[in-house]
Design a protein around this motif. Structure first.
Motif, PDB file in Angstrom:
ATOM      1  N   VAL A 151      -5.305   8.433   1.996  1.00  0.00           N
ATOM      2  CA  VAL A 151      -4.136   7.313   1.387  1.00  0.00           C
ATOM      3  C   VAL A 151      -4.975   6.711   0.200  1.00  0.00           C
ATOM      4  CG1 VAL A 151      -2.860   5.396   1.704  1.00  0.00           C
ATOM      5  CG2 VAL A 151      -3.057   7.015   3.548  1.00  0.00           C
ATOM      6  N   ALA A 152      -4.300   6.368  -0.907  1.00  0.00           N
ATOM      7  CA  ALA A 152      -4.605   5.433  -1.909  1.00  0.00           C
ATOM      8  C   ALA A 152      -3.519   4.546  -2.145  1.00  0.00           C
ATOM      9  CB  ALA A 152      -5.176   6.280  -3.259  1.00  0.00           C
ATOM     10  N   MET A 153      -3.757   3.427  -2.699  1.00  0.00           N
ATOM     11  CA  MET A 153      -2.629   2.331  -2.918  1.00  0.00           C
ATOM     12  C   MET A 153      -2.730   1.624  -3.835  1.00  0.00           C
ATOM     13  SD  MET A 153      -3.639  -0.046   0.304  1.00  0.00           S
ATOM     14  CE  MET A 153      -3.526   1.488   1.499  1.00  0.00           C
ATOM     15  N   THR A 154      -1.754   0.849  -4.466  1.00  0.00           N
ATOM     16  CA  THR A 154      -1.793   0.055  -5.668  1.00  0.00           C
ATOM     17  C   THR A 154      -0.639  -0.859  -5.441  1.00  0.00           C
ATOM     18  OG1 THR A 154      -1.836  -0.370  -8.009  1.00  0.00           O
ATOM     19  CG2 THR A 154      -0.462   1.545  -7.329  1.00  0.00           C
ATOM     20  N   GLY A 155      -0.841  -2.108  -5.921  1.00  0.00           N
ATOM     21  CA  GLY A 155       0.098  -2.925  -5.926  1.00  0.00           C
ATOM     22  C   GLY A 155      -0.239  -4.408  -5.783  1.00  0.00           C
ATOM     23  N   GLU A 156       0.469  -5.455  -6.389  1.00  0.00           N
ATOM     24  CA  GLU A 156       0.116  -6.779  -6.243  1.00  0.00           C
ATOM     25  C   GLU A 156       0.762  -7.474  -4.946  1.00  0.00           C
ATOM     26  OE1 GLU A 156       0.563 -11.156  -8.798  1.00  0.00           O
ATOM     27  OE2 GLU A 156       1.164  -9.028  -9.699  1.00  0.00           O
ATOM     28  N   ILE A 157       0.173  -8.410  -4.336  1.00  0.00           N
ATOM     29  CA  ILE A 157       0.673  -8.757  -3.027  1.00  0.00           C
ATOM     30  C   ILE A 157       0.885 -10.499  -3.164  1.00  0.00           C
ATOM     31  CG2 ILE A 157      -1.810  -9.787  -2.217  1.00  0.00           C
ATOM     32  CD1 ILE A 157      -0.921  -9.066   0.562  1.00  0.00           C
ATOM     33  N   THR A 158       2.018 -10.793  -2.513  1.00  0.00           N
ATOM     34  CA  THR A 158       2.312 -12.300  -2.426  1.00  0.00           C
ATOM     35  C   THR A 158       1.914 -12.897  -1.137  1.00  0.00           C
ATOM     36  OG1 THR A 158       4.325 -11.760  -1.420  1.00  0.00           O
ATOM     37  CG2 THR A 158       4.327 -11.641  -3.874  1.00  0.00           C
ATOM     38  N   LEU A 159       1.801 -14.247  -1.170  1.00  0.00           N
ATOM     39  CA  LEU A 159       1.487 -15.042   0.069  1.00  0.00           C
ATOM     40  C   LEU A 159       2.645 -14.557   1.295  1.00  0.00           C
ATOM     41  CD1 LEU A 159       0.761 -18.466  -1.258  1.00  0.00           C
ATOM     42  CD2 LEU A 159      -0.638 -16.889  -0.476  1.00  0.00           C
TER      43      LEU A 159
END
Length: 781
Positions: A700-708
Motif C-alpha cells: 500500500v502507498a498513500m497520499t493526502g493532507e490530514i486535518t485535526l
C-alpha cells in the motif's frame, strides 16, 4: 556675540550628499529605519529635528564620527509616504546648532544642542562685505544661467548679513565640504568672507567653462558651414548628372511607404522622419539613427500573413507524428482549428502549457505552428527583468532597439506567426521595470490590436498572432498574467510512453544525427527500459535523449575503428555503453513492518516514493522530525499527532502515550529538502502503526493532507505520484476522495495493475493500510 541656548533631547538625522542652511526650504527622501524613527520622534514632540551632513555618502549606518557636528535645526513642514517604506520630507531651516552631547544612538540619534543666533555690529566692514557678496552673486548669475535673474532682486532686499550669506550659499553650486565651511562659520563676518571667496572662485571656473563653450559653438558653426558647402556640391553634381546614393535611398523609402499604405498617422510620422533624413548630412550621427528607424518601420510585415490550412485530419496527423500521447493537448489544438474554420475571425487563444522539464512543451508549440502552416517564433523569458525586452527602448537612448516581440515578428516575416513565450514562470523584475506587467497588453486580445513598441512609437496589430506560453509551475506566474491564459497541464510520461517515444522518435533521430545507417545500430526494448529506469530520473525524455546519444557515439567509435559493422544493444551489454546504473527506485519491502509506510511525493522531475519511518521510545511525549523537512511537512506531523490523541483508544494505544513515549519521525535521504502537506496521512498512519504495534501492508502507498479531525484533503501531482508507485511495485494506492476526478488522466495500463482507493477520512485510510485493525469494540469483547 552669539547668544547660546540649550535645547535638550532633539532627534538627529545625518544626510547623505545634502547640506541644509537656515531659511532654506527643501525636500528629501528618508529610507533608513533609524532616520524614519527620528522623524517619528520629532513629529510626536514639536516637529523640530536637527539635520547635519555625512562625510561619506556610501556609509549606510553612520556613527557619531561619520557626520559633521554643526548643522541646522529644521521645522518639518510635510511628510509623504512613498512606495518601498521610504518617506519624502519637506523641511525649513531655522537656526544653526552644534552637537554638544550625544544622549543615545539607538533606536535613533538623540542629542543635546548648542544653538547660535546671528548677531553682528553693522559697521562699514559688514556693509562692504554684504555689498561685495551681492555684486559677486549677481555676476555669478549672469555667467552661470543656473539661477533665475529674479533671485537677485529678493537677495538685494535682505538687510540681515547672516541671512544674506545663508540664502546665497544655498543658491550656488558648491561641494559638500565648501557648503559645510559656510555652515561652520557661526560668526557672521567670517561667514560673509568665506562666501565671498567661494563666489570669486566659482566665477573664475564658470568663466573658463564659458570660454570652452564658445569654442565648441564655433566648431558647430563650422559644421553648419560644411553642410552648406556639401549642399552646393550636391547641386553641382545634379548639374553634372552624377548620381547621389542618399537620394536614391530616400526615394526607395518613399516608394516602400506608399506601397505599404499604413494609414494617415503612421504615413505622416514616417514621412516626417524621411524628410528630416533628407536634410541631414550622411556623416552625421542622427542621420544613421533616423535611417535605422525608418528601415525598421518599412521592413515589418504590416500586411503579410500566411494563410491557415484548416484541415483537421492533417493537423491530427502532424501532432501524432511529432508526439506520442499528450491527447489533451492535441484535442485542444484540434478544437481551436475547428472553431477557426467556422468563424473565420477568431482571435488567437493564449495557451499555457504547464509541466515538468523535458516533456515536450516547446516541441508541441512547433507542431501547432506546422499544423497551421504558420511561422514559428520562440522567445525565452527565463531571467528577463528589463521591461524594454518586451516594449523596446525609447529612441532618446543611445543604441535603442525595438523589443524582442517586434524583432520576432520581423524575423518571422508575417504578422500571424505562432509566438512562443518560453519559461514565463521565470520572469523577474527590478528597477528597470516589470516585464510581466508589460506582457499583460501583449496577451490581452482586447488590447494587442494596437500594441505600441517604445522604439517604433506607432501601433502594430498583434491580434492575429497565436500566442503560446510554457511554464514549469503556476505558482510564480503573476495572477493578472495567469488570468489571461488557458492552462493545459502536460504531465510526465509513463514508462510505456517513454519506451514508445524512444523507439519511434529518439533512436532514429539520434542515429541520423550521428551518421549511423538504419542497420548500423539496434537497441532492444529491454535495453531502452533499463535506460529509462536505471540511467534517468525525470518526467520528460530530455535525459533519455542524452543517454541514447551516448550510445550512438560509442557505437560510432566501434564502427569507425572497424571492430564491428553493426552494434546491437541489449539489457546484457547496456552497462558497457552507459557505465554503471545511476539511479535505483525504492521497491517494496519483503515483509509488512510496524511504523514504516510508503508515501507518494511530487518533485520537479516527476513523482517519488517516500519511505516514512517512526520509532517509539520511553520519554516525555517529545516529537522529533528528521530528514530535512519543510515547515508545512512539520505542521502536518503535528496535526497528525493531535488527531491520534483523540482516537488512541480505538486502536489499542495507551491513553497517556503522549506523556510516556517519545516519537521519532524520519524520512530517509536527509540531504534532499522535502516539503508539502500531502505526506500528512502517511505520517499519521506510520505513527499509529508504531504506537499500536500493528504492521502496515507493504503493498500500500498513500497520499493526502490530514486535518485535526481526521479528514483527508486533496493533493496535486496525482498522475506523477501514480507513476512512482507503479515503478516501486505498489499494488494499492489510497488517495483523497476529491481527487477521484484525476483518475481520468491515469493510463489504463496502470489502472489494471493498481487498485485505487479513495478515502474521505483517516478511518478509511487505516482500514486499508493496517494489516490488522483492533478496534475498541473488539477489545471490549
Amino acid at each position: 556675540m552669539e547668544n547660546e541656548v540649550r535645547i535638550v533631547n532633539m532627534p538627529l538625522i545625518p544626510l547623505r550628499g545634502l547640506s541644509v542652511f537656515p531659511y532654506m526650504v527643501l525636500h528629501f527622501d528618508v529610507g533608513r529605519k533609524k532616520s524614519i524613527k527620528a522623524l517619528e520622534a520629532a513629529m510626536a514632540k514639536d516637529q523640530r529635528i536637527f539635520l547635519t551632513t555625512q562625510f561619506d555618502i556610501d556609509i549606510d549606518t553612520p556613527t557619531p564620527k561619520d557626520f559633521y557636528q554643526v548643522g541646522t535645526i529644521c521645522k518639518i513642514k510635510q511628510m509623504l509616504k512613498l512606495p518601498g517604506d521610504a518617506i519624502r520630507v519637506l523641511v525649513e531651516g531655522i537656526q544653526r546648532a552644534e552637537v554638544e552631547t550625544i544622549i543615545e544612538e539607538n533606536p535613533y540619534f538623540r542629542v543635546d544642542l548648542k544653538t547660535y543666533n546671528d548677531s553682528i555690529e553693522m559697521d562699514k566692514e559688514a556693509r562692504a562685505l554684504m555689498r561685495s557678496c551681492v555684486n559677486a552673486f549677481e555676476k555669478y548669475i549672469t555667467i552661470s544661467n543656473r539661477v533665475s535673474a529674479d533671485v537677485i532682486l529678493s537677495v538685494s532686499a535682505i538687510e540681515e548679513p547672516g541671512r544674506l550669506a545663508d540664502i546665497i550659499a544655498a543658491q550656488i553650486t558648491l561641494k559638500t565640504e565648501q557648503k559645510q565651511e559656510i555652515i561652520n562659520a557661526v560668526e557672521v563676518k567670517e561667514r560673509l568672507e568665506k562666501l565671498y571667496i567661494l563666489l570669486l572662485t566659482e566665477i573664475e571656473i564658470l568663466q573658463v567653462e564659458k570660454d570652452i563653450n564658445d569654442k565648441v559653438k564655433n566648431q558647430i558653426n563650422k559644421s553648419q558651414k560644411e553642410y552648406y558647402l556639401r549642399e552646393q556640391i550636391k547641386a553641382i553634381r545634379d548639374e553634372l548628372g552624377e548620381e547621389d546614393a542618399q537620394e536614391d535611398e530616400i526615394e526607395e523609402m518613399r516608394k516602400k511607404l506608399k506601397k505599404l499604405k499604413l494609414g494617415k498617422k503612421i504615413d505622416k510620422k514616417v514621412t516626417n522622419e524621411i524628410d528630416r533624413y533628407s536634410r541631414l548630412s550622411p556623416s552625421s550621427a542622427e542621420s544613421g539613427v533616423i535611417r535605422t528607424y525608418v528601415n525598421w518601420i518599412l521592413d515589418l510585415p504590416w500586411k503579410k500573413e500566411t494563410k491557415d490550412e484548416i484541415n483537421l485530419n492533417k493537423a491530427q496527423t502532424v501532432l501524432d507524428e511529432d508526439h506520442f500521447g499528450l491527447e489533451t493537448v492535441k484535442e485542444r489544438v484540434v478544437e481551436y482549428l475547428a472553431v477557426r474554420d467556422l468563424t473565420h475571425s477568431m482571435k488567437g487563444p493564449i495557451i499555457c502549457l504547464v509541466g515538468p522539464p523535458g516533456v515536450g512543451k516547446t516541441s508541441i508549440a512547433k507542431s501547432i505552428a506546422r499544423s497551421l502552416n504558420r511561422e514559428f517564433v520562440r522567445m525565452s523569458l527565463g531571467g528577463v527583468r528589463d521591461e524594454a525586452e518586451i516594449r523596446g527602448h525609447r529612441r532618446t537612448y543611445i543604441g535603442a532597439i525595438p523589443g524582442r516581440i517586434i524583432n520576432g515578428i520581423k524575423e518571422a516575416g508575417t504578422k500571424n506567426p505562432v509566438f512562443l513565450f518560453d519559461e514565463i514562470d521565470k520572469l523577474s523584475s527590478d528597477f528597470r521595470g516589470d516585464p510581466a506587467s508589460a506582457l499583460l497588453e501583449v496577451l490581452d486580445p482586447e488590447q494587442n490590436k494596437e500594441f505600441t513598441d517604445h522604439y517604433l512609437e506607432v501601433p502594430f496589430d498583434l491580434s492575429n498572432v497565436m500566442f503560446i506560453t510554457t511554464a514549469n509551475t503556476l505558482s510564480t506566474i503573476p495572477r493578472p498574467l495567469l488570468d489571461r491564459m488557458e492552462v493545459i497541464q502536460v504531465s510526465g510520461y509513463t514508462e510505456v510512453e517513454k519506451l514508445n517515444i524512444a523507439k519511434k522518435y529518439l533512436v532514429p533521430k539520434k542515429m541520423e544525427a550521428h551518421g549511423l545507417a538504419k542497420t548500423a545500430l539496434s537497441v532492444s526494448d529491454d535495453a531502452l527500459l533499463d535506460t529509462i529506469r536505471k540511467y534517468t530520473r525525470e518526467s520528460g525524455v530530455r535525459e533519455l535523449e542524452r543517454k541514447i546519444a551516448d550510445i550512438c557515439r560509442k557505437a560510432a567509435v566501434r564502427i569507425v575503428k572497424g571492430e564491428v559493422k553493426s552494434v546491437r544493444i541489449t539489457d546484457k551489454n547496456l552497462d558497457k555503453y552507459l557505465g554503471k546504473s545511476k539511479y535505483h527506485y525504492d521497491l517494496i519491502a519483503e515483509n509488512d513492518q510496524v511504523g514504516i509506510v510508503t508515501g507518494l511525493a511530487w518533485t520537479s522531475v516527476g513523482g517519488e516514493t517516500l519511505s516514512i519511518e517512526v520509532n517509539t521510545m520511553k520519554g516525555k511525549g517529545k516529537l522529533q522530525l528528521t530528514g530535512q523537512l519543510g515547515d508545512v511537512m512539520k505542521e502536518s506531523a503535528q496535526a497528525g499527532l493531535s488527531y491520534i490523541r483523540t482516537i488512541a483508544s480505538e486502536y489499542g494505544i495507551e491513553d497517556k502515550f503522549y506523556e510516556e513515549l517519545d516519537l521519532h519521525v524520519h524520512i530517509p535521504e536527509g540531504a534532499i529538502p522535502k516539503d508539502g502537506p500531502s505526506a500528512g496521512v502517511t505520517m499519521a498512519t506510520a505513527m499509529i502503526s508504531a504506537l499500536s504495534g500493528v504492521p502496515v501492508d507493504r503493498f500500500v502507498a498513500m497520499t493526502g493532507e490530514i486535518t485535526l479531525r481526521g479528514r483527508v484533503l486533496p493533493i496535486g501531482g496525482f498522475k506523477e505520484k501514480t507513476l512512482a508507485a507503479k515503478r516501486a511495485g505498489i499494488k494499492k494506492i489510497i488517495f483523497p476522495y476529491e481527487n477521484v476526478k484525476d483518475l481520468e488522466d491515469i493510463p489504463e495500463i496502470i489502472k489494471k495493475e493498481i487498485e485505487f482507493i479513495p478515502a474521505k477520512t483517516m478511518d478509511e485510510v487505516l482500514e486499508h493500510a493496517l494489516v490488522k485493525k483492533e478496534s475498541k469494540h473488539e477489545d471490549q469483547k
